[in-house]
Design a protein around this motif. Structure first.
Motif, PDB file in Angstrom:
ATOM      1  N   ARG A 105      27.659 -12.962  22.647  1.00 12.35           N
ATOM      2  CA  ARG A 105      28.788 -13.853  22.890  1.00 12.35           C
ATOM      3  C   ARG A 105      29.895 -13.040  23.571  1.00 12.35           C
ATOM      4  O   ARG A 105      30.807 -12.529  22.904  1.00 12.35           O
ATOM      5  N   PRO A 106      29.833 -12.869  24.869  1.00 12.64           N
ATOM      6  CA  PRO A 106      30.763 -11.960  25.567  1.00 12.64           C
ATOM      7  C   PRO A 106      32.230 -12.360  25.429  1.00 12.64           C
ATOM      8  O   PRO A 106      33.104 -11.499  25.354  1.00 12.64           O
ATOM      9  N   VAL A 107      32.507 -13.663  25.398  1.00 12.62           N
ATOM     10  CA  VAL A 107      33.907 -14.085  25.298  1.00 12.62           C
ATOM     11  C   VAL A 107      34.484 -13.681  23.944  1.00 12.62           C
ATOM     12  O   VAL A 107      35.585 -13.112  23.852  1.00 12.62           O
ATOM     13  N   ARG A 108      33.752 -13.967  22.876  1.00 10.91           N
ATOM     14  CA  ARG A 108      34.229 -13.607  21.552  1.00 10.91           C
ATOM     15  C   ARG A 108      34.345 -12.093  21.398  1.00 10.91           C
ATOM     16  O   ARG A 108      35.278 -11.593  20.769  1.00 10.91           O
ATOM     17  N   ARG A 109      33.389 -11.373  21.996  1.00 12.93           N
ATOM     18  CA  ARG A 109      33.459  -9.914  21.888  1.00 12.93           C
ATOM     19  C   ARG A 109      34.670  -9.378  22.638  1.00 12.93           C
ATOM     20  O   ARG A 109      35.332  -8.447  22.167  1.00 12.93           O
ATOM     21  N   ALA A 110      34.963  -9.959  23.789  1.00 13.09           N
ATOM     22  CA  ALA A 110      36.134  -9.506  24.544  1.00 13.09           C
ATOM     23  C   ALA A 110      37.414  -9.771  23.754  1.00 13.09           C
ATOM     24  O   ALA A 110      38.318  -8.923  23.703  1.00 13.09           O
ATOM     25  N   LEU A 111      37.499 -10.959  23.129  1.00 13.16           N
ATOM     26  CA  LEU A 111      38.666 -11.248  22.302  1.00 13.16           C
ATOM     27  C   LEU A 111      38.771 -10.284  21.116  1.00 13.16           C
ATOM     28  O   LEU A 111      39.866  -9.842  20.741  1.00 13.16           O
ATOM     29  N   ALA A 112      37.620  -9.956  20.535  1.00 13.05           N
ATOM     30  CA  ALA A 112      37.627  -9.012  19.418  1.00 13.05           C
ATOM     31  C   ALA A 112      38.097  -7.632  19.858  1.00 13.05           C
ATOM     32  O   ALA A 112      38.840  -6.956  19.147  1.00 13.05           O
ATOM     33  N   VAL A 113      37.676  -7.220  21.053  1.00 15.06           N
ATOM     34  CA  VAL A 113      38.107  -5.914  21.574  1.00 15.06           C
ATOM     35  C   VAL A 113      39.609  -5.912  21.830  1.00 15.06           C
ATOM     36  O   VAL A 113      40.315  -4.943  21.517  1.00 15.06           O
ATOM     37  N   LEU A 114      40.138  -6.996  22.407  1.00 13.57           N
ATOM     38  CA  LEU A 114      41.580  -7.083  22.639  1.00 13.57           C
ATOM     39  C   LEU A 114      42.356  -7.052  21.324  1.00 13.57           C
ATOM     40  O   LEU A 114      43.403  -6.395  21.222  1.00 13.57           O
ATOM     41  N   LEU A 115      41.840  -7.749  20.324  1.00 11.38           N
ATOM     42  CA  LEU A 115      42.507  -7.737  19.020  1.00 11.38           C
ATOM     43  C   LEU A 115      42.480  -6.335  18.407  1.00 11.38           C
ATOM     44  O   LEU A 115      43.469  -5.877  17.827  1.00 11.38           O
ATOM     45  N   ALA A 116      41.346  -5.647  18.572  1.00 12.30           N
ATOM     46  CA  ALA A 116      41.244  -4.281  18.051  1.00 12.30           C
ATOM     47  C   ALA A 116      42.231  -3.350  18.756  1.00 12.30           C
ATOM     48  O   ALA A 116      42.871  -2.502  18.118  1.00 12.30           O
ATOM     49  N   LEU A 117      42.385  -3.510  20.065  1.00 10.95           N
ATOM     50  CA  LEU A 117      43.346  -2.685  20.799  1.00 10.95           C
ATOM     51  C   LEU A 117      44.779  -2.973  20.356  1.00 10.95           C
ATOM     52  O   LEU A 117      45.607  -2.060  20.244  1.00 10.95           O
ATOM     53  N   ALA A 118      45.068  -4.255  20.106  1.00 13.98           N
ATOM     54  CA  ALA A 118      46.410  -4.606  19.639  1.00 13.98           C
ATOM     55  C   ALA A 118      46.687  -3.999  18.266  1.00 13.98           C
ATOM     56  O   ALA A 118      47.785  -3.485  18.003  1.00 13.98           O
ATOM     57  N   LEU A 119      45.689  -4.041  17.376  1.00 10.19           N
ATOM     58  CA  LEU A 119      45.862  -3.429  16.062  1.00 10.19           C
ATOM     59  C   LEU A 119      46.040  -1.921  16.177  1.00 10.19           C
ATOM     60  O   LEU A 119      46.851  -1.312  15.455  1.00 10.19           O
ATOM     61  N   ALA A 120      45.278  -1.283  17.073  1.00 14.99           N
ATOM     62  CA  ALA A 120      45.429   0.157  17.270  1.00 14.99           C
ATOM     63  C   ALA A 120      46.823   0.499  17.784  1.00 14.99           C
ATOM     64  O   ALA A 120      47.433   1.488  17.363  1.00 14.99           O
ATOM     65  N   ALA A 121      47.342  -0.335  18.699  1.00 14.50           N
ATOM     66  CA  ALA A 121      48.705  -0.105  19.194  1.00 14.50           C
ATOM     67  C   ALA A 121      49.722  -0.272  18.071  1.00 14.50           C
ATOM     68  O   ALA A 121      50.700   0.485  17.980  1.00 14.50           O
ATOM     69  N   GLY A 122      49.505  -1.263  17.194  1.00 11.38           N
ATOM     70  CA  GLY A 122      50.405  -1.449  16.057  1.00 11.38           C
ATOM     71  C   GLY A 122      50.381  -0.259  15.104  1.00 11.38           C
ATOM     72  O   GLY A 122      51.418   0.166  14.598  1.00 11.38           O
ATOM     73  N   LEU A 123      49.182   0.284  14.858  1.00 10.89           N
ATOM     74  CA  LEU A 123      49.077   1.467  14.009  1.00 10.89           C
ATOM     75  C   LEU A 123      49.795   2.659  14.637  1.00 10.89           C
ATOM     76  O   LEU A 123      50.484   3.425  13.942  1.00 10.89           O
ATOM     77  N   ALA A 124      49.608   2.830  15.940  1.00 10.61           N
ATOM     78  CA  ALA A 124      50.290   3.939  16.612  1.00 10.61           C
ATOM     79  C   ALA A 124      51.804   3.785  16.512  1.00 10.61           C
ATOM     80  O   ALA A 124      52.526   4.767  16.301  1.00 10.61           O
ATOM     81  N   LEU A 125      52.291   2.546  16.641  1.00  8.29           N
ATOM     82  CA  LEU A 125      53.727   2.306  16.536  1.00  8.29           C
ATOM     83  C   LEU A 125      54.228   2.574  15.124  1.00  8.29           C
ATOM     84  O   LEU A 125      55.324   3.113  14.923  1.00  8.29           O
ATOM     85  N   ALA A 126      53.418   2.206  14.117  1.00  3.17           N
ATOM     86  CA  ALA A 126      53.844   2.379  12.722  1.00  3.17           C
ATOM     87  C   ALA A 126      53.761   3.832  12.274  1.00  3.17           C
ATOM     88  O   ALA A 126      54.515   4.252  11.394  1.00  3.17           O
ATOM     89  N   TRP A 127      52.861   4.612  12.870  1.00  6.69           N
ATOM     90  CA  TRP A 127      52.636   5.984  12.415  1.00  6.69           C
ATOM     91  C   TRP A 127      53.165   7.041  13.380  1.00  6.69           C
ATOM     92  O   TRP A 127      53.061   8.225  13.085  1.00  6.69           O
ATOM     93  N   TRP A 128      53.717   6.624  14.529  1.00  6.92           N
ATOM     94  CA  TRP A 128      54.165   7.623  15.493  1.00  6.92           C
ATOM     95  C   TRP A 128      55.322   8.434  14.905  1.00  6.92           C
ATOM     96  O   TRP A 128      56.268   7.872  14.369  1.00  6.92           O
ATOM     97  N   PRO A 129      55.258   9.760  14.988  1.00 12.62           N
ATOM     98  CA  PRO A 129      56.325  10.576  14.372  1.00 12.62           C
ATOM     99  C   PRO A 129      57.685  10.284  14.994  1.00 12.62           C
ATOM    100  O   PRO A 129      57.861  10.407  16.206  1.00 12.62           O
TER     101      PRO A 129
END
Length: 815
Positions: A433-457
């Motif tokens: 399901r390429p569309v769902r996988r692409a959305l999942a990847v975008l969501l994962a990238l957004a979560l990673a960016a949020g973690l970087a923002l929350a943990w950046w020194p």
């Protein structure tokens, strides 16, 4: 719930019955009694301990697989057991399903390769201590403890003891005695750890009482914390009452420990052993939480008759969507059981998600706190203010460095498992399901960016947690609205005026400040308002003005303000749930030609609920030349007035030194450096445990005396100098402060100071070692050190309160 593997290719055999047998170690448990399903499932257990739920038809096929029957014979046995028409082809299909579940051998007769389910919150790295046979032998005698004639008095006795210890007796004396006698504290810790193993004996013995056979007993890691375990899967063959007895057996054995502890207390009279009662109650409350796989979780599962509640989270949530068809996993439950499971899911899911969010947001602060605590333990290993530590002390500090890192490891491990399991499940479900996988990847990238923002020194992001910070849910969320008004830990804005070149104060390094408030809530007279704003009043030295009728609520007069050359710390607290600190440090250079009546005072008073007041006064008086009149005074007073679960602590340390003459510039500069370190310590005193304050101040005294002795020789004929520790007589003959406890809510005041609140004059010792209150003249430099500490506490005080303010002035005066 198991993770299924792809069925292996089937090969033809000369003997058709060779591939129709159960896998080694498979146990048939039977139909689950008291089930919450509309059609009760049957249970079978694999050799790896995994329990599998089966339909009645699958269970009948599994029971018929004995390795001697061919498909036709198996079909005949199933038809006889279930009364349903089953053909040999049906048997072949059902056996393939059993092979996928790891319950039947492969078609070629070899054992199946299975994988256990891998839940997130499961015990890891398990080590078996006993095999099933040994577990049965060890726990069979304990099964007699579940006789009703024993259970009823034990439970009633546990309830009575709990009320008496927590409501009537209290734990203040137990805590004091335990820390005063490290041997007792070590014994309490050992009993608490061993009681965890005894708790597991309770589960196994309860299973034996009901007729089930407990399995192995051992230990493992829950996240990164050690934990004991007992395999009581066989209790599924029992009815609901038998399973509940097994679930609650561990808690019952904790109650037995409490009753036995009271017997030990009655025989020995040691209050410290009552702490075991508190540790058992805490263990029982933790075990009753149904949010994770503790005893409370299994109790709820057996009450509803639904063995694995966590496996129901997904189907239950999807069943709440109106346009989705209800899945069989949710539809197969009885109505009442489905309601209970739904309520549990709607409670657990938000709580666990909230915990994960809070862990993500607070992880930087937790890491900073762990690093600071580990560094403090490292300094203690290398030696600190108390001198060179012993080998045992160093080992204890080294172990503490590891212990403080465990919470960070646990959080990191759990977050990593969450990411891995959610990521793997999402990747499998989006396969093809390429569309769902692409959305999942975008969501994962957004979560990673949020973690970087929350943990950046960033500044203060990895700042250690301070004792005075609230720590509430709103405090943990960075976007939460700040509390209104100026409260403990509140953030606000204001205007301050500082001298040219002065550094602005920070949270870690506060500065003495004055908040100007018009008397009576507001001045209508312009002249009065101007006087209040500028501080120009008609007060004489030593007078005290009451701001209003409600400020000073204690049934005695407020201490007089300090005179010139005196030093005073005054901490009062009347606000529930807060702590007030007052710290006064003074370095005085005096001329011996004038009378020296320097006073060092620490007053701590509290009248509130779950609060603290801490006052620390540290004064060093350096007298140049012979002192004609020297009567220094050192006083510490602590008062609890109508206080509930509160703590007051006061410490007054005074060093009075007579010098032969002025010190050199180098020695004077060194003393100023030492004093600057002392002032810095005073500014950060809110993060220092109360039992370490005395030692740190003594260390500063010793450093100052060492500088003086290096230039002018020994301060006494024998060269002995120093500051006494609490509980020992001071050089001036002044007894150290005592500690008294006032009952919570008592209408009277409890005061303790040297030892009853009186001042303690101390004079410079003469060459013969005697002490004269009016001072003495000696041909060599002399020193007298007076240390007075006082503390009062209500039950369950905090040993290190959180400061709502820290005042650390330092001064230098030359009369």
């Amino acid at each position: 719930m198991t993770q299924q593997t792809d069925p292996p290719p089937q090969t033809a055999l000369a003997d058709p019955a060779a591939g129709l047998r159960r896998a080694d170690g498979v146990q048939l448990i039977g139909e689950m009694e008291g089930s919450g399903y509309r059609t009760p499932p049957a249970l079978a257990r694999r050799s790896d301990g995994q329990t599998v739920q089966l339909t009645a038809l699958l269970y009948a096929v599994l029971a018929a697989l004995d390795g001697r029957r061919d498909p036709e014979a198996v079909a005949a046995a199933v038809r006889e057991t279930t009364g349903r028409p089953v053909s040999p082809d049906n048997v072949t299909t059902l056996v393939d399903k059993l092979r996928e579940l790891g319950l039947a051998v492969r078609a070629d007769g070899s054992e199946p390769v299975v994988r256990r389910s891998n839940p997130l919150l499961a015990l890891r790295l398990k080590v078996a201590v006993t095999d099933p046979e040994r577990t049965r032998r060890l726990t069979t005698p304990f099964a007699r403890l579940f006789h009703p004639l024993l259970v009823v008095p034990v439970v009633l006795g546990f309830a009575a003891i709990t009320v008496w210890v927590l409501v009537v007796k209290g734990l203040a004396s137990a805590t004091h005695e335990a820390f005063a006698r490290p041997g007792l504290l070590l014994a309490i810790l050992a009993v608490t750890i061993l009681s965890g193993g005894f708790h597991e004996f309770g589960h196994a013995a309860a299973a034996r009482r009901g007729g089930a056979d407990p399995g192995v007993m051992g230990a493992g890691l829950y996240l990164v914390w050690p934990a004991f375990y007992t395999d009581v899967t066989d209790s599924y063959r029992l009815g609901r009452v038998g399973r509940l007895r097994t679930d609650l057996g561990g808690l019952y054995f904790n109650a037995i420990v409490v009753v036995a502890t009271m017997g030990v207390w009655w025989a020995t009279g040691f209050d410290a052993v009552l702490l075991v009662v508190a540790t058992q109650i805490l263990q029982m409350l933790r075990q009753l939480l149904p949010l994770v796989r503790f005893d409370g979780y299994h109790v709820l599962a057996d009450l509803t008759g639904v063995p694995d509640l966590f496996a129901r989270i997904g189907p239950t949530l999807r069943a709440l969507v109106p346009w989705r068809e209800t899945e069989p996993q949710a539809r197969d439950l009885k109505t009442w059981a489905r309601v209970v499971v739904t309520v549990w899911v709607l409670t657990v899911v938000p709580v666990l998600l909230g915990v994960v969010v809070l862990l993500v947001l607070t992880l930087p602060r937790i890491v900073g706190t762990a690093l600071a605590a580990a560094d403090a333990q490292r300094r203690m290993v290398l030696g600190g203010a108390t001198g060179d530590p012993t080998l045992l002390e160093s080992a204890g500090h080294a172990v503490s460095m590891v212990v403080v890192a465990l919470p960070v490891l646990a959080i990191g491990y759990m977050l990593a498992r969450v990411v891995r399991q959610v990521g793997a499940a999402t990747w499998r479900r989006t396969d093809g399901r390429p569309v769902r996988r692409a959305l999942a990847v975008l969501l994962a990238l957004a979560l990673a960016a949020g973690l970087a923002l929350a943990w950046w020194p960033q500044e203060d992001r990895y700042r250690p947690v301070q004792a005075w910070e609230g720590g509430t849910l709103s405090d943990a969320v960075s976007l939460a609205r700040p509390p209104a008004g100026y409260e403990v830990g509140a953030r606000g804005s204001g205007t301050i005026y500082l001298p040219d070149g002065a550094e602005a104060p920070t949270r870690e390094r506060p500065t003495l400040a004055a908040v100007l408030v018009p008397a009576g809530g507001g001045a209508t007279d312009p002249a009065a308002g101007e006087a209040a704003a500028t501080g120009t009043t008609d007060l004489e030295q030593g007078d005290v003005e009451q701001a209003d009728d409600g400020t000073w609520i204690f049934p005695f007069d407020e201490p007089l303000a300090p005179d010139a050359g005196d030093n005073q710390a005054l901490a009062t607290n009347t606000t529930d749930g807060t702590a007030a600190y007052s710290v006064a440090f003074a370095l005085v250079w005096a001329d011996g030609d004038q009378p020296l009546t320097n006073t060092n005072e620490a007053f701590a008073a509290a009248s509130c609920d779950r609060c603290a007041a801490v006052a620390v006064a540290f004064q060093v008086v350096l007298v140049v030349g012979e002192a004609n009149v020297a009567v220094p005074q050192n006083t510490a007073v602590s008062v609890n007035y109508d206080c509930t679960s509160c703590l007051t602590f006061s410490a007054a340390v005074q060093l009075f030194v007579t010098l032969d003459g002025p010190l050199s510039e180098e020695s004077t500069a060194r003393i100023e450096e030492i004093w600057a370190e002392a002032v810095t310590f005073g500014q950060d005193i809110g993060s220092v445990p109360l039992d370490q304050i005395q030692a740190r101040l003594t260390d500063f005294e010793q450093q100052i005396l060492a500088v003086i002795e290096a230039e002018q020789g020994p301060l006494t004929p024998g060269g002995a100098t120093g500051s006494p520790s609490p509980g020992s007589p001071s050089p001036s003959g002044t007894p150290s402060g005592s500690t008294s406890a006032s009952p919570s809510g008592s209408p009277g005041a409890s005061t303790s100071a040297s030892p009853s609140g009186s001042t303690s004059p101390s004079g410079s010792p003469s060459s013969s070692g005697s002490t004269s209150p009016s001072g003495s003249t000696t041909p060599s430099p002399t020193a007298t050190s007076s240390s007075t500490s006082s503390g009062t506490s209500s039950p369950t005080p905090s040993s290190t309160p959180s400061p709502s303010g820290s005042v650390s002035p330092s001064g230098s005066a030359t009369p």
